[in-house]
Design an enzyme around this catalytic site. Sequence first.
Site, short mmCIF file in Angstrom:
data_model
loop_
_atom_site.label_atom_id
_atom_site.label_comp_id
_atom_site.label_asym_id
_atom_site.label_seq_id
_atom_site.Cartn_x
_atom_site.Cartn_y
_atom_site.Cartn_z
N MET A 11 42.09 43.85 48.70
CA MET A 11 42.05 42.92 49.83
C MET A 11 41.22 43.51 50.97
O MET A 11 41.06 44.72 51.09
CB MET A 11 43.47 42.66 50.34
CG MET A 11 44.36 41.93 49.36
SD MET A 11 45.96 41.51 50.13
CE MET A 11 46.46 43.06 50.84
N ASP A 12 40.69 42.64 51.78
CA ASP A 12 39.94 43.02 52.99
C ASP A 12 38.60 43.68 52.72
O ASP A 12 38.03 44.31 53.62
CB ASP A 12 40.78 43.95 53.90
CG ASP A 12 42.03 43.28 54.41
OD1 ASP A 12 42.09 42.04 54.39
OD2 ASP A 12 42.95 44.00 54.85
N GLY A 14 35.93 41.93 51.72
CA GLY A 14 34.86 40.97 51.97
C GLY A 14 34.50 40.07 50.81
O GLY A 14 33.39 39.52 50.78
N SER A 16 35.61 36.97 49.87
CA SER A 16 35.37 35.57 50.24
C SER A 16 34.14 35.44 51.13
O SER A 16 33.39 34.46 51.03
CB SER A 16 36.60 34.99 50.94
OG SER A 16 37.71 34.97 50.07
N ASP A 86 36.20 31.59 43.82
CA ASP A 86 36.92 32.57 44.62
C ASP A 86 38.39 32.62 44.19
O ASP A 86 38.89 31.67 43.60
CB ASP A 86 36.82 32.22 46.10
CG ASP A 86 37.17 33.39 47.01
OD1 ASP A 86 37.03 34.55 46.57
OD2 ASP A 86 37.56 33.15 48.16
N GLU A 87 39.05 33.73 44.48
CA GLU A 87 40.47 33.94 44.11
C GLU A 87 40.67 33.79 42.61
O GLU A 87 41.67 33.23 42.14
CB GLU A 87 41.37 32.97 44.88
CG GLU A 87 41.18 32.94 46.38
CD GLU A 87 41.57 34.24 47.09
OE1 GLU A 87 42.07 35.16 46.42
OE2 GLU A 87 41.39 34.32 48.32
#
Length: 217
Positions: A11-12, A14, A16, A86-87
């Site tokens: 996570m975090d 970048g 997305s 995404d995801e």
Amino acid sequence: MAELVFFTGPMDCGKSTLALQMDYTQSSHGRAGQLFTRFDRAGEAVITSRIGLSRAATEVDDDFSFWEHVVALLTTGRKLDYIICDETQFFVASQIDDLARIVDELGIDVFAFGILSDFRTEMFPGSKRLVELADRVEMLQVQPLCWCGQRATHNARVVDGVMVVEGSQVVVGDVAGADQELALTVRYEVLCRKHHRQQLTKARSGAEPSPEPLPFD
């Protein structure tokens, strides 16, 4: 030749943001694309980044067929040069198979973005299948940091202020969703391996971790 490329990291890092930048770059050169996502932090049918960027996208559920969707689109005469997902950690394995088939048989580029492993350090099914099938796996270079300053490599789930290592693999937190109470009690934090193993989050970092016993009698 078309490619299936998987961009990943904790996570975090970048993901997305890069997905939206990729769409901008591809479309700026006259290429036609479509965006897909699942369980974005901001809700359904949108890709959002933590720095404030957002774009509308098609929401994917377990029954969504990428192959049927793309074939139906092409048979109406629509142009499609690339797909951005995404995801993708939340996609089911058969949807990843569909994406690989679209690359191989229809010559359409697929750029997938997602997290490798969950809060238990186990790989998501969608990510596992992407690692198995992707032409390339790209680790993103933006390195999030643990509260201690070391590189963060693990995703931690925090429920009511306490880090947990058991539970359902998919629980979306940090969002303004329909289940507002759940969103308020569940959040995620990136940690280095050491502090993930010790279950030592930033909120608890003022307390000394319990030392692990040495393997001696």
